[in-house]
Structures are given as structure tokens and as C-alpha cells.
Design an enzyme around this catalytic site. Structure first.
Site, short mmCIF file in Angstrom:
data_model
loop_
_atom_site.label_atom_id
_atom_site.label_comp_id
_atom_site.label_asym_id
_atom_site.label_seq_id
_atom_site.Cartn_x
_atom_site.Cartn_y
_atom_site.Cartn_z
N HIS A 1 8.04 10.21 -2.86
CA HIS A 1 6.21 10.82 -3.55
C HIS A 1 5.39 10.79 -2.15
O HIS A 1 4.15 11.18 -2.19
CB HIS A 1 5.67 10.10 -4.75
CG HIS A 1 5.82 8.47 -4.56
ND1 HIS A 1 6.75 7.65 -4.81
CD2 HIS A 1 4.18 7.67 -3.97
CE1 HIS A 1 6.36 6.98 -4.39
NE2 HIS A 1 5.06 6.47 -3.21
N ASP B 1 3.18 6.06 -9.09
CA ASP B 1 2.98 6.95 -8.03
C ASP B 1 2.52 7.82 -7.05
O ASP B 1 2.25 7.98 -6.93
CB ASP B 1 3.65 5.74 -6.94
CG ASP B 1 2.68 5.51 -5.54
OD1 ASP B 1 1.98 5.52 -5.74
OD2 ASP B 1 2.81 5.03 -4.50
#
Length: 986
Positions: free
Chosen positions: A401, A132
Site C-alpha cells: 500500500h 492501512d
């Protein structure tokens, strides 16, 4: 002095670090779906031996393990792990971002998660699932190799590059992320195909999504009737063949893009499996049906973990292509969707996260030295360790993230900020307590701890003696300035012996009621000094800066004919300012007499906020309408001249009649007296910027233009570890945004002889949009009406003022090569400054710990883990439940040493270095045992035998490690070597 009411060292629960007021979002997520994922998955896995599941991030799992899981569920988790039906992949606290995170923080969060898993279960993750993060860094495969991983899996790379790799069956390769370590730390890498990491949701026989039988998680409360939005059609006799055809067609489509007949088909997505019962019961039917009709469908299917898949690929013995150290940044999903905005989003969070990391780095080594030298101290070591753990947790989680990237909602951003500030408070308090304890201060004394920055003021009146305690967290001797705010202009500064210390006091640019006192400090590695500050009515020892204000200039009407240049000079540079514009004109490097024409200006990119009118910018994306527009028509100038430091203050106004400014630059140049090592200080031009509040849908950049013939070639760092070459690329669309790159710590431009380097203390987007130019994005303020952004409050309406710092270094390539790595770390790890009123003249300095200038002592800490470093013993302890007992282990010291240079980068500094660890750490005690470990500490390096994937260049062979003898280790270029160190008397 702080007194601990209770000293309790038993099992270090992760929940003990958390306060409910700070974790509203985490609690909401646990309530809405996260707790149910682990509860229901464990229950369902126990119902069918064929079922499997992978888990990635440890933060939510640890919260579930400590606060939700029953004893029965914990026993079941142990059983499932032993049977290989539950597999932890990556195993860090979070799935960290790869673009804007620093290598130290990536290692920290990975180490935190791995330590928990090894201590609790005796397992060590061997595969990644980095699906991701928004682009893939070349640092990550090196770190995962060093951590003992056998294979790496990524997904988000540029859409057109992925299409080409997919077409040519090149989505799998052996990645040599480091040019210096090359095949020694290479790793097999799998790139997910165009369907990425989620199950394909489109099914031709229903308008609902397919394969998501539990639907979509609902916030903040699960629906009382159990009916979630968008639940897929249950598998029935009437639709099972349609489901099977859809799934098999997708499997075969994917199989055409890979070289083996093994196809990885991910089942799940974000926030899935909160009702694992309905998931598995439907998928069981579907898999059984396909396998019973395998002759018809031409495939067989089974539940698998990532490890199962990579084991199947490895057993094929295929020869794989090698990918060099080029990364996969930037990342675009469509022609007008360049994910380069997040390099700068939420600059304040990025800055605080890095300052917190730096303080943690200092606090770890400070505490380690204290424990080693004061085994019978008055400070509770267990309480102190928990204070450090609170900041370890906060710094680890913000590397997510959707954390330091600035791509979270304001509510989640506030959670990160609160956790960071709470941890910072704890570590400051700990360091102040240690200072007191080591110097037998009176109990009525107080120490106020503050990280070095401009708001580091001495509390209270300054008409009494105050003390500044300054700790150098680097394992090098440093000479630098620390700044404190004082309320008097007449000041003197003295060291512990009563000798005067060079200092300068001047008016503050930020406050009319205080002054800035700059103190020149010279401190050995991992040591600290005490300085007394006296307000005087008579004799003055600190130089007083002299302020000269120049007339504001209309830069649109500058007279280029009669150019008047104002010189500012130190021993390394002469900087000229054009008095017709009040802008910088040029910099001369005095040793070579090389002059570079150099001007700086602020500009703004105007961006669209209406999806009906074109591409938009948001937390993730940067989509400028056109070229950047200059923001100022008038510039004010003030210069504070001083014997030690000259500060140039430039204020940028929108027009000649404007009273307020949105942009300012404070440039500082230092002059170091004889007798001090001023090499690094002299060679840096320090700039601090003030930017904001911006107007809506503006993206602010500082553009530096030079006469260097750079051919629009830019260089940026990967996570503070290595350098990437960034040639300018022309695209059919969105060329500006797609030529932005992350600068975590370093960026530079150069011609054949001269290099201009920029060093940063937080991440920024950076680009070279013209020959001889480098521009840094400093701030963003955005709003758009994209429904997805509105639903998640991802519009980045950031009205703050940001104050980032960048150091400029100009010189020949040889000179800058020597300077920039140590300078970058000096900026990252500025001294920790503590204020207080300490009594008595006796003062403990600590024993210096110093490494050569091409090495960095990356970690010196006491992790507190209770696991055995003997793997067989640790596994045995876990199985008999012994790991649940025992105190935190204060005898094990974690040491990491990193070589800063690449092979061939410098004739001297690129050489391998031999280090005697016994001598290096002699000040902490007598070293009796050193164990070399994997990067996160869970593997004995001599027992770590990673898979060697077959390539045309290198057939399979065993990895070899150069072991240490007699405490002497050899560190080669770019190596990071990790050790457990034990001392006599432990």
C-alpha cells in the site's frame, strides 16, 4: 543460448532471490528496526505465557527467517505458533493496496506468502488485518473468503461515514463483496473506530506519547545509547494508576461504539516493537494492575491475537447486518484531505509494475508447458524456477500500500523499479532460452526478448533475415498487431511456411531514424508463432503508411461557421476530426449508425504547495485550487493513412508560436483483412498519450466530452474484477477531489442506449465532472512544504514523461458487454515478442489451450512448493522437520479459472460453464489427478469449513462446494476456482 553453471534445487531460500545492490532500503529497514522486531518479540514471548503478538507481512519476516534467525529462534517460532501466542494474519508478502492493484497481483502476493507459511509451519492464516490501505475495495472480502478467512478487519474509510457508523454501532457487518457470489463468499468485517489501528498516544499526565515505551525507530542507525526519540514514561508506582485510568477510559469510550462487550484495543503502530522487552515489561505491569482492580475499573484486560478477538465475537451468536457489494472508496480523512491523488501518483511505476505482472503471467504458462512437454530438457528447471521467483517476489512486493500507490520516497521507488527490472530480465532470458531449446537452434544464435511495446526494436542490422517469435499468453485465439522498430521502409514479413503476412511500415512518431513495422498476428491460446522479417530492395509485401501533415490550428480562433471534417474510417467506426481545430469531433458506430459527438482536451489542475496558504496536494492527496484549466491554444495534426492501420497524431501546444509540446495523442484504428477474426481489433480505438514534463504543482487530465446524457453517473472497476457505480456527489468542500475514483482497468459512461468504455493498462484516477464527461488523470508533479512530507521526501517532484495507453470502445450496451472484458484482458496481456536469428525451418508451436470467451485462465504455473496437499501429512512433516529437505516440486501444476461475468449481465455469457480439465490441458499431457483448493492453494476445498456468521437473511449454515467429477468442473458467474493438477509420468 544461456548455459547455467550450476543446477541446484535444494531448499528455495527467499534470500537467494535478492541482490544487495537492489535492496539497500530493505537492508536499512532491517538494520534500523525490522530485524529487531522479530528477534526481541520472540525472545519476550518466550518469557511469559500470557504474552501474544500478531505478524502481518511476510517479506520482512522471510528476510529475518532466512538471514537473521538462529536455529533456536526458529524452534521458538514453531512453538509459539503451535501455542497460538504468535499469529500470522493476512499472511501475504505484503499488505496490498486495495484501490490501484489488479486482482491477479493481489492473489499472487497472497499466494506467495501463504505458500511460505504453509510449507514452513503448516499454518494457514484465517483472519485479515487490512488496516492501512487508503480505502477498502469490495474485491478484497471476496478474495479473503476464497482464501479461507473467517473474518476481515479494515480501518481507513471516509471520516464522515465512519463517524456515522460509529454513532449507530454499525462498524461490524457481514460483507457480501460480490453481487453474484453474495452469501456464498461473504465475510464478517470489523471497521476500526476513529482511533484506527494505533494505540492512542495522548496521555493527560505527560507531554510524551503514551504506551510507546520503545519510542520511535531511528534511521538509518539505532542510537548507540539505546535512547530513542519520544520514549513513553515508564510505568512506575507513582503513575500506574494514571496509566490505568487513561487506558480504561479509552476502552470504555470504544465499547460504546460496538454491539458486544468485547473490545479490540490495538497496542502498537508503524515501526513499533523493535525493543519488545521494554514494551512487554511495562504493559505486563499495567494489565496486572487493571485486572487486580477490575471491580473499580469495570473491565478486565488480556493479551490477545486477532483470532482471539474474532472467536469471542463469533461465540456471542449475534445477528449481524448485511452490507452489499458497495466499497469504501474514495477515502478522505478531513474535508480537504481526499486521498485520491495516489490513484495516479508515479504513473511510470504503475505502468512498469503492470507490464512486469503481465510478463510473469506469460512466463509462468510458457515454463509450465515447457516442463510438461520436455521432462529431460537441457535447461536447468531449478535455475529457471528461481528466475520466475525473482519476478514473483518483485511483483508481489510492489503491491504494497506504499508501493504501486506511488506514496513512497524516490529511494524506495527506485528499489521497486530495480527489483521489477531485474525480475523482468530474468524471465525474458528464461523465455528466450526455452525458445532455443525447443527448436534446437544453433548455439551461435541469439534471442532478444522484449515485452510488446513501442521500444521493441530488432537489434542490429536488418539487411539479414530476422525472426520475431510471438507468444500469446491468453487461453483464447487472438488476432492483433505487434509492433517492432526497423531501419528500412521496404520490408516483407513471412510466416513459418514462407507465406506473406499482412504488415504495414511507416515513419515513427518517436524517432526520425527508425520506422514502425506493424505485423498482423493470429495465434492460438497459449501458443506462439515465428515470423521472418526481410529488408528488400525489390518486391515489397508490407504496406507503406502515407503521412499527411495538416496546418497547425489556433483553437481559440476556430471558425465554427465553415466546419471542415476529416473522416478516418474502418469497418466498425467513422471518426471525424474538425480541421478548424485539429480536434476529434465525433464517432459513428457503423453497425447501428449511432453518432456520438466527442471531443478531447488536456487540462491541468493547479494545486497549492504552501501549507500556510491552504490545503496541499501530495503523493496521497488531491486538493485542486479550482476547476481544471485548458493547457493548449494550438493543435498540430498528422495522419498516417494505411491499408491496415491509420494513425492520427495530435500535438498540443501552449500557444501558436510554441515549438515544443508537452502533450500528444496517438490514435490508431485498425482495418483487418478478410480471412482474419478482427472483431476485437476493429472495435477498439487505441490511444497512446505522451504527457510531460509538467510544471511544478500541476495535475494533468484528459477530458473526453460527449453529448451522451449520462447524468454524471460514472462506472469504474474494482481491481479488474467487478464494476462499481459512481454517482456524482456534491460536498460542502473539495467536491472535485472527492468525486475521483480509481480506474484499475475499466471505466465507462452511458446513456439509455450507448456506452463509451475506457480500458487502461495501468491505474489512473478517473471522474465525471460534468454530464457526458469522463476525465482521466494521467500525470502529477508536486512539491509542498508540509514538514511530514519533507521528512519522508514525499513531495512527488516527478519530472518524467509518461506514455499510458487507453483503448476506447463505443457501442450499444449489449455490444460493449460482449467486448470489454476480453478486450481489457487483451490489453493487459499483450503478446510477448522475442527477436532473434533462429536457424532452420522446423519450428515447434506448442499445443493450444483455449477456454470459452466468458472464462479466463487466470493462472497456469508450477509454484515449486514442497508441501504435502494432505494437511495432516504436512503438519506431521513440519513437526519432524521433514519439510526442510527435498527438491522443488515440479509435478504440481497450479490452475485457476475465473468466470468473467456477473449473474444476469449477458443472456449467454452469464451462463455457468462446464469445463473438462482433462481435455483443456490435453496438450500438456494426460491428467491423472485434480485437487480443488482454496484460492491460495493451502486448503483442500472439501475440508474448508469457514465460519458462518448469523444474519437476519441467512441463519448459520455450512458452506457447500460443487465438487468436480470425471475432471469436469462447473464455473458459475464470478467464481474463481483453483486446482492442483497432476499429469501421468510425474
Amino acid at each position: 543460448m544461456w548455459v547455467y553453471q550450476l543446477c541446484w534445487c535444494k531448499v528455495l531460500s527467499s534470500m537467494a532471490l535478492l541482490f544487495s545492490t537492489l535492496f539497500f532500503f530493505l537492508q536499512e529497514s532491517m538494520h534500523a528496526y525490522a530485524a529487531n522486531v522479530y528477534t526481541t518479540v520472540v525472545e519476550e514471548l518466550m518469557k511469559g505465557k500470557q504474552r501474544k503478538f500478531i505478524a502481518v507481512e511476510q517479506e520482512f519476516f522471510r528476510l529475518w527467517w532466512d538471514a537473521v534467525a538462529t536455529d533456536t529462534q526458529k524452534q521458538q517460532v514453531h512453538q509459539l505458533l503451535q501455542e497460538g501466542r504468535l499469529e500470522f494474519v493476512i499472511g501475504g508478502q505484503v499488505m496490498h493496496d486495495e484501490a490501484v492493484t489488479l486482482i491477479d497481483d493481489q492473489i499472487l502476493q497472497l499466494t506467495e506468502g501463504h505458500g511460505f507459511l504453509y510449507e514452513t509451519f503448516g499454518i494457514r492464516p484465517q483472519f485479515s488485518w487490512h488496516i492501512d490501505p487508503f480505502g477498502a475495495s469490495a474485491t478484497t472480502p471476496t478474495l479473503f473468503s476464497l482464501a479461507g478467512f473467517d473474518a476481515h478487519l479494515i480501518s481507513r474509510i471516509d471520516y464522515d461515514l465512519k463517524a456515522d457508523m460509529q454513532k449507530n454501532k454499525k462498524l461490524q457487518f457481514v460483507w457480501q463483496g460480490s453481487p453474484s457470489l453474495s452469501e456464498r463468499q461473504e465475510i464478517f468485517t470489523h471497521v476500526m473506530d476513529q482511533y484506527s489501528y494505533c494505540t492512542p498516544s495522548q496521555i493527560p499526565f505527560s507531554n510524551r506519547s503514551g504506551f510507546y515505551w520503545n519510542g520511535i525507530a531511528a534511521f538509518p542507525d539505532p542510537p548507540k545509547d539505546g535512547v530513542y526519540p519520544n520514549m513513553s514514561l515508564p510505568v512506575t508506582d507513582t503513575n500506574i494508576h494514571l496509566y490505568a485510568k487513561t487506558m480504561v477510559a479509552n476502552i470504555k469510550e470504544r465499547a460504546a461504539w460496538f454491539r458486544t462487550s468485547d473490545v479490540l484495543w490495538p497496542w502498537g503502530c508503524d515501526k513499533q516493537f523493535f525493543n519488545a522487552s521494554v514494551q512487554y515489561s511495562n504493559m505486563d505491569l499495567l494489565l496486572d494492575y487493571i485486572n487486580k482492580h477490575s471491580d473499580e475499573f469495570g473491565v478486565t484486560v488480556q493479551y490477545a491475537t486477532v483470532g482471539d478477538y474474532f472467536q469471542a465475537i463469533y461465540s456471542r451468536n449475534v445477528t449481524w447486518e448485511i452490507r452489499d457489494s458497495q466499497d469504501f472508496l474514495p477515502y478522505s480523512t478531513e474535508p480537504f484531505q481526499a486521498w485520491t491523488g495516489f490513484y495516479t501518483s508515479r504513473s511510470t511505476l504503475k505502468g512498469i509494475a503492470r507490464r512486469a505482472s503481465s510478463l510473469l503471467y506469460a512466463g509462468e504458462s510458457f515454463f509450465t508447458q515447457y516442463v510438461r512437454k520436455h521432462p529431460t530438457s537441457s535447461i536447468c528447471k531449478c535455475g529457471a524456477l528461481k528466475q520466475l521467483q525473482s519476478l514473483r517476489w518483485a511483483v508481489s512486493e510492489v503491491q504494497h500500500h506504499d508501493g504501486i500507490t506511488g506514496t513512497e520516497s524516490p529511494k524506495v521507488k527506485d528499489m521497486y523499479m530495480n527489483n521489477l527490472m531485474y525480475g523482468v530480465f530474468n524471465v525474458k532470458k528464461l523465455m528466450a532460452s526455452i525458445i532455443f531449446d525447443m527448436n534446437n537452434a544453433k548455439k551461435k544464435g541469439e534471442v532478444y526478448s522484449s515485452v510488446y511495446n513501442k521500444d521493441s526494436g530488432i537489434p542490429g542490422a536488418t539487411d539479414v533475415d530476422q525472426y520475431v517469435v510471438v507468444y500469446n499468453p491468453l487461453a483464447w485465439n487472438i488476432t492483433t498487431f505487434v509492433t517492432v522498430s526497423v531501419s528500412h521502409l521496404a520490408m516483407s514479413v513471412y510466416d513459418e511456411l514462407g507465406l506473406p503476412v499482412p504488415a504495414q511500415v511507416q515513419s515513427s512518431a518517436e524517432s526520425h531514424s527508425t520506422y514502425d513495422l506493424y505485423i498482423l498476428v493470429a495465434i492460438s491460446g497459449l501458443s506462439y508463432r515465428k515470423y521472418s522479417i526481410k529488408a528488400l530492395n525489390g518486391k515489397q509485401s508490407a504496406f507503406i503508411g502515407r503521412s499527411v501533415k495538416y496546418k497547425q490550428k489556433d483553437i481559440t480562433r476556430a471558425d465554427q461557421e465553415s466546419q471542415k471534417l476529416l473522416p478516418v474510417v474502418n469497418n466498425c467506426y467513422q471518426v471525424l476530426f474538425d480541421q478548424n481545430t485539429n480536434l476529434m469531433h465525433s464517432i459513428t458506430e457503423r453497425e447501428t449508425n449511432q453518432t456520438v459527438q466527442l471531443t478531447q482536451e488536456f487540462l491541468e489542475y493547479h494545486v497549492n504547495g504552501d501549507v500556510m496558504k491552504g490545503p496541499i496536494s501530495d503523493n496521497y492527496l488531491f486538493a485542486p485550487n479550482a476547476s481544471a484549466v485548458p493547457v493548449s491554444k494550438a493543435v498540430g495534426l498528422e495522419v498516417v493513412f494505411g491499408n491496415l492501420m491509420t494513425e492520427i497524431r495530435q500535438y498540443f501546444y501552449s500557444n501558436v508560436t510554441a515549438q515544443d509540446y508537452i502533450y500528444a495523442v496517438y490514435t490508431r484504428m485498425y482495418t483487418v483483412p478478410e480471412g482474419y477474426d478482427g472483431k476485437l481489433l476493429c472495435h477498439r480505438i487505441e490511444q497512446e498519450y505522451s504527457v510531460g514534463p509538467l510544471e511544478l504543482n500541476r495535475e494533468a487530465v484528459l477530458r473526453t466530452s460527449t453529448n451522451l446524457n449520462t447524468r454524471q453517473l460514472l462506472y469504474t472497476d474494482s481491481n479488474g474484477y467487478q464494476i462499481q457505480k459512481r454517482p456524482f456527489k456534491a460536498y460542502m468542500n473539495n467536491t472535485v477531489a472527492r468525486n475521483y475514483y480509481p480506474m484499475v482497468q475499466t471505466a465507462y459512461i452511458e446513456d439509455d442506449t450507448t456506452r463509451l468504455m475506457l480500458l487502461a493498462e495501468r491505474a489512473h484516477g478517473v471522474s465525471s465532472q460534468g454530464n457526458g464527461q469522463v476525465e482521466v488523470m494521467l500525470h502529477r508533479r508536486l512539491w509542498n512544504n508540509l514538514q511530514w512530507d519533507l521528512n519522508y521526501n514525499l513531495t512527488l517532484n516527478d519530472s518524467s514523461v509518461v506514455r499510458p495507453v487507453i483503448w476506447l470502445i463505443l457501442g450499444t450496451k449489449d455490444v460493449t458487454n460482449v467486448l470489454y472484458r476480453t478486450s481489457g484482458l487483451a490489453l493487459e496481456h499483450r503478446p510477448v515478442v522475442m527477436f532473434g536469428a533462429l536457424s532452420g525451418n522446423s519450428f515447434f508451436h506448442g499445443s493450444p489451450v483455449t477456454v470459452p470467451p466468458n472464462l479466463h485462465l487466470q493462472t497456469l504455473s508450477i509454484p515449486g512448493w514442497r508441501y504435502s496437499s494432505n494437511h495432516a501429512e504436512q503438519v506431521h512433516n513440519v513437526r519432524i522437520g521433514k519439510q526442510k529437505q527435498g527438491d522443488a516440486d515440479f509435478s504440481r501444476v497450479l490452475l485457476r479459472i475465473r468466470h468473467l461475468y456477473e449473474v444476469g449481465e449477458d443472456p449467454v455469457l452469464s451462463q455457468r460453464v462446464m469445463v473438462n480439465l482433462k481435455s483443456l490441458l490435453n496438450g500438456l499431457g494426460s491428467v491423472i489427478l485434480v485437487e480443488e483448493r482454496s484460492l491460495t492453494g493451502t486448503w483442500d476445498i472439501n475440508a474448508l469449513k469457514r465460519w458462518k456468521w448469523k444474519t437476519a437473511q441467512y441463519p448459520r449454515f455450512s458452506n457447500s462446494t460443487e465438487t468436480s467429477e470425471n475432471f469436469v468442473v462447473t464455473v458459475h458467474p464470478k467464481e474463481i476456482r483453483t486446482f492442483f493438477v497432476y499429469f501421468q509420468g510425474q
